[in-house]
Design a protein around this motif. Structure first.
Motif, PDB file in Angstrom:
ATOM      1  N   THR A 566       0.644  -1.258   0.015  1.00 30.26           N
ATOM      2  CA  THR A 566       0.090   0.135  -0.002  1.00 30.26           C
ATOM      3  C   THR A 566       0.741   1.191   0.025  1.00 30.26           C
ATOM      4  OG1 THR A 566      -1.631  -1.076   1.012  1.00 30.26           O
ATOM      5  CG2 THR A 566      -1.783   1.249   1.281  1.00 30.26           C
ATOM      6  N   LEU A 567       1.946   1.307   0.949  1.00 30.85           N
ATOM      7  CA  LEU A 567       2.875   2.425   1.005  1.00 30.85           C
ATOM      8  C   LEU A 567       3.524   2.784  -0.343  1.00 30.85           C
ATOM      9  CD1 LEU A 567       4.126   4.805   2.644  1.00 30.85           C
ATOM     10  CD2 LEU A 567       5.935   3.269   3.176  1.00 30.85           C
ATOM     11  N   ARG A 568       3.913   1.689  -0.913  1.00 30.96           N
ATOM     12  CA  ARG A 568       4.727   1.653  -2.227  1.00 30.96           C
ATOM     13  C   ARG A 568       3.900   2.452  -3.482  1.00 30.96           C
ATOM     14  NH1 ARG A 568       8.694  -3.414  -0.774  1.00 30.96           N
ATOM     15  NH2 ARG A 568       9.547  -2.418   1.190  1.00 30.96           N
ATOM     16  N   VAL A 569       2.674   1.854  -3.372  1.00 26.90           N
ATOM     17  CA  VAL A 569       1.750   1.943  -4.536  1.00 26.90           C
ATOM     18  C   VAL A 569       1.292   3.660  -4.363  1.00 26.90           C
ATOM     19  CG1 VAL A 569      -0.619   1.687  -5.680  1.00 26.90           C
ATOM     20  CG2 VAL A 569       0.985  -0.296  -4.947  1.00 26.90           C
ATOM     21  N   GLN A 570       1.099   3.810  -3.253  1.00 27.80           N
ATOM     22  CA  GLN A 570       0.917   5.414  -2.767  1.00 27.80           C
ATOM     23  C   GLN A 570       1.958   6.019  -3.131  1.00 27.80           C
ATOM     24  OE1 GLN A 570      -0.193   5.387   1.486  1.00 27.80           O
ATOM     25  NE2 GLN A 570      -2.333   5.161   1.199  1.00 27.80           N
ATOM     26  N   LEU A 571       3.361   5.813  -2.844  1.00 24.14           N
ATOM     27  CA  LEU A 571       4.342   6.642  -2.954  1.00 24.14           C
ATOM     28  C   LEU A 571       4.572   6.716  -4.534  1.00 24.14           C
ATOM     29  CD1 LEU A 571       6.957   7.855  -1.780  1.00 24.14           C
ATOM     30  CD2 LEU A 571       8.006   5.748  -1.338  1.00 24.14           C
ATOM     31  N   SER A 572       4.433   5.596  -5.367  1.00 25.30           N
ATOM     32  CA  SER A 572       4.380   5.791  -6.725  1.00 25.30           C
ATOM     33  C   SER A 572       3.240   6.910  -7.237  1.00 25.30           C
ATOM     34  CB  SER A 572       4.091   4.404  -7.505  1.00 25.30           C
ATOM     35  OG  SER A 572       4.920   3.547  -7.030  1.00 25.30           O
ATOM     36  N   GLN A 573       2.415   6.807  -6.622  1.00 23.31           N
ATOM     37  CA  GLN A 573       1.181   7.801  -7.083  1.00 23.31           C
ATOM     38  C   GLN A 573       1.486   9.284  -6.913  1.00 23.31           C
ATOM     39  OE1 GLN A 573      -2.014   7.777  -8.509  1.00 23.31           O
ATOM     40  NE2 GLN A 573      -1.702  10.117  -8.452  1.00 23.31           N
ATOM     41  N   VAL A 574       2.282   9.406  -5.734  1.00 24.66           N
ATOM     42  CA  VAL A 574       2.582  10.704  -5.440  1.00 24.66           C
ATOM     43  C   VAL A 574       3.853  11.296  -6.500  1.00 24.66           C
ATOM     44  CG1 VAL A 574       3.661  12.414  -3.678  1.00 24.66           C
ATOM     45  CG2 VAL A 574       1.881  10.758  -3.053  1.00 24.66           C
ATOM     46  N   VAL A 575       4.909  10.167  -6.703  1.00 28.00           N
ATOM     47  CA  VAL A 575       5.698  10.476  -7.691  1.00 28.00           C
ATOM     48  C   VAL A 575       5.116  11.013  -8.859  1.00 28.00           C
ATOM     49  CG1 VAL A 575       7.857   9.484  -8.968  1.00 28.00           C
ATOM     50  CG2 VAL A 575       7.638   9.317  -6.451  1.00 28.00           C
ATOM     51  N   ALA A 576       4.077  10.123  -9.540  1.00 31.21           N
ATOM     52  CA  ALA A 576       3.529  10.433 -10.667  1.00 31.21           C
ATOM     53  C   ALA A 576       2.940  12.002 -10.711  1.00 31.21           C
ATOM     54  CB  ALA A 576       2.642   9.446 -11.203  1.00 31.21           C
ATOM     55  N   ASN A 577       2.353  12.229  -9.730  1.00 34.43           N
ATOM     56  CA  ASN A 577       1.627  13.411  -9.750  1.00 34.43           C
ATOM     57  C   ASN A 577       2.801  14.679  -9.729  1.00 34.43           C
ATOM     58  OD1 ASN A 577      -1.009  14.603  -9.105  1.00 34.43           O
ATOM     59  ND2 ASN A 577       0.008  15.576  -7.394  1.00 34.43           N
ATOM     60  N   THR A 578       3.911  14.474  -9.078  1.00 32.19           N
ATOM     61  CA  THR A 578       4.802  15.455  -9.008  1.00 32.19           C
ATOM     62  C   THR A 578       5.234  15.452 -10.421  1.00 32.19           C
ATOM     63  OG1 THR A 578       5.029  14.809  -6.711  1.00 32.19           O
ATOM     64  CG2 THR A 578       6.901  16.228  -7.756  1.00 32.19           C
ATOM     65  N   ILE A 579       5.486  14.429 -11.022  1.00 31.22           N
ATOM     66  CA  ILE A 579       6.081  14.571 -12.448  1.00 31.22           C
ATOM     67  C   ILE A 579       5.161  15.395 -13.289  1.00 31.22           C
ATOM     68  CG2 ILE A 579       6.702  13.055 -14.534  1.00 31.22           C
ATOM     69  CD1 ILE A 579       7.554  10.882 -12.806  1.00 31.22           C
TER      70      ILE A 579
END
Length: 594
Positions: A566-579
């Motif tokens: 869950t944490l790693r998928v959430q982290l991936s989502q925030v990275v994508a949003n920041t990109i």
């Protein structure tokens, strides 16, 4: 309060408690990769105030931080550097606070804050936009978006150079050689059609010069007395006198060009809030010259010309009105700046996106406006940039050797198609989907390649190099974004679940990624203060490199348990949003699939 502010306060307390010294500032830097730690306090600057061994001083401060700051879990001292380790709880608390904030890093403007007007593009209406205009447009648009994200209200504008001898050259050539051609009859964009006649004028003008030289004229006299040039000069006089037929021709041909420009701007993905035209502004400023004469800012010479003496300011004397009373470019720019403030009273500063060959012009303009007593003149900025070169050499509009902006955009899409087809990753895409993707990749490559370079530097633009899917390129970052979207489609993202430090320890790669995300707001503010999209571009590349290292070293979908996943998928989502957000500041789109 930021972590750095918190630590700064406690370091000052430690120094006061243990050494009875009041420090004004504390210097920080990122901890070097080979040492344990997340942020480093630099001890050396303190030695001006504290006598002693820097290692012992570091040990003393480090112990104080561990005992008094909940976020600090450990420290180590290497020579004069105090490396501080921050707890997982701090990073997870930060992450949980921003993980559902789609506008993380962006600041809304304050109601009472003055707006900024950003000028860019400002083309001539005798030719289409070219590669040089592309850099200008991309820089101006991006700086406007960055200023907006930093909390400023922004107006985007341009001044269109729609009058003068160069415009009359195109008009005359079309009259003489055009046979009534129109964009509709030729299938050409209007700006291209008019640009062709600017080139035609130059070709025929050179023939006349050679004929006059062959007949015994000097080259200098031939250039001045070529019949075509004399006719163009006469056409300008007729335009200025308001001759009905000349103004009608001018309106018609400029209309063709504006239609062409609108299409180019749409293709490039830039826009404007307001437009100014030189034909409306070239007489502005004369009244302010009159006022400046009264106040002593300007001086009238014996021949009737008016000047501003800037020698005491390290510059030279600048003419602002010719002896015959006609305005020069400086006069127009003075008037246009003042008019813009009248039109938009909430504007408190302006950014002019203009090539570095005009550096001196803007030094003079800003200084004159200050001398005229305009308070906002202190908030004027020249976004000076270097030229764009090609491997084939310098471009010249009148000789028709420029790289047309529309052709460049098409070529970038074609190059993206060629490389994408070689990689063979587009199975299941429709023809239309492929076409849109090629344009997104091609434009992204072009914009990123130009914007990742500091504006002041000259660029050698290599289209092939810009579309490489590896390295510091737009497509590499777009591909990472698309990869994350694939992870999110498979990962059943649940943004509402909150993971805290009691449930899991952070992997070092997770922590590094959160630290990189944490920098985004500061990067936006720095980019705004420095008027530099390059800071955004290179931050995004660093974030993507950090994510790819995380992706290669940590299993996301195959995590050991649901908490980690869950944490790693959430982290991936925030990275994508920041990109996505950082690329939006560059005017670059990101594809959901690649």
């Amino acid at each position: 309060m930021s972590l750095q502010d918190t630590l700064s306060n406690y370091v000052k307390q430690a120094v006061n408690a243990d050494f009875n010294i009041n420090l004004e500032t504390v210097e920080f830097q990122a901890t070097r990769k080979e040492f344990a730690g997340d942020i480093t306090v630099v001890i050396f600057p303190m030695l001006r105030f504290i006598k002693g061994n820097p290692v012992q001083i570091g040990e003393t401060i480090g112990s104080y931080l561990v005992n008094n700051v909940s976020e600090v879990k450990a420290f180590n001292v290497v020579k004069g550097f105090l490396n501080v380790e921050i707890s997982d709880a701090y990073y997870l608390n930060f992450f949980n606070g921003i993980k559902n904030d789609n506008a993380f890093g962006f600041v809304s403007p304050q109601a009472d804050e003055k707006a900024v007007m950003v000028e860019y593009s400002s083309p001539n209406t005798n030719k289409p936009l070219h590669l040089g205009h592309v850099r200008n447009n991309l820089l101006g648009y991006s700086v406007a978006e960055i200023l907006k994200a930093s909390g400023k209200k922004v107006y985007k504008t341009q001044i269109i150079n729609d009058r003068g001898i160069h415009i009359c050259k195109s008009m005359l050539a079309w009259e003489k050689f055009g046979s009534g051609e129109t964009p509709e009859s030729t299938g050409l964009k209007g700006d291209k059609l008019v640009g062709n006649y600017y080139v035609k004028f130059d070709q025929e003008y050179k023939k006349e010069i050679q004929n006059l030289i062959a007949a015994g004229s000097t080259e200098e006299d031939a250039k001045k007395n070529a019949p075509l040039l004399l006719e163009a000069q006469n056409l300008l006089l007729k335009w200025e006198a308001g001759d009905k037929d000349t103004v009608a021709l001018w309106s018609k041909m400029n209309g063709w060009v504006y239609d062409g420009f609108a299409e180019s701007y749409k293709n490039l993905g830039v826009d404007f809030d307001t437009l100014y035209y030189e034909s409306n502004t070239y007489l502005l400023g004369k009244e302010f010259v009159a006022e400046g004469l009264k106040s002593g800012v300007f001086v009238k010479e014996e021949d009737g010309s008016v000047w501003c003496d800037l020698t005491e300011d390290g510059l030279d004397k600048k003419i602002v009105l010719r002896a015959d009373g006609t305005a020069v470019y400086m006069t127009q720019d003075i008037g246009t700046a003042i008019q813009r403030i009248k039109d938009f009273p909430d504007v408190g500063g302006m950014v002019y996106t203009v090539g570095n060959e005009q550096d001196y012009h803007f030094q003079v303009l800003f200084l004159i406006l200050k001398k005229l007593g305009f308070d906002w003149a202190k908030n004027l900025y020249h976004l000076s940039y270097g030229m764009v070169d090609l491997p084939s050499g310098k471009m010249k509009s009148r000789e028709g050797t420029v790289v047309d902006a529309d052709d460049l955009i098409d070529d970038m899409a074609a190059t993206a198609e060629e490389i994408s087809e070689e990689l063979g990753k587009l199975d299941g895409y429709s023809t239309q989907e492929k076409k849109e993707l090629y344009k997104t990749i091609g434009l992204g490559a072009l914009k990123y390649y130009i914007l990742k370079v500091d504006p002041k530097k000259r660029i050698l633009f290599d289209p092939k190099e810009s579309i490489d899917f590896q390295g510091n390129t737009g497509p590499f970052i777009q591909y990472t974004y698309a990869r994350i979207q694939s992870i999110l489609r498979k990962g059943n993202l649940n943004p509402d679940v909150t993971i805290n430090a009691t449930q899991t320890a952070l992997h070092p790669k997770e922590k590094e990624l959160i630290k990189q995300i944490q920098l985004f707001p500061e990067v936006i503010q720095n980019a705004a203060n420095n008027h530099s999209p390059a800071l955004i571009a290179n931050y995004t590349y660093d974030l993507v490199k950090e994510f790819n290292s995380f992706y290669q070293n940590v299993s996301i979908l195959g995590a050991d348990n649901d908490t980690e996943k869950t944490l790693r998928v959430q982290l991936s989502q925030v990275v994508a949003n920041t990109i996505k957000n950082s690329f939006s500041l560059l005017g670059v789109q990101v594809p959901e699939r690649m």
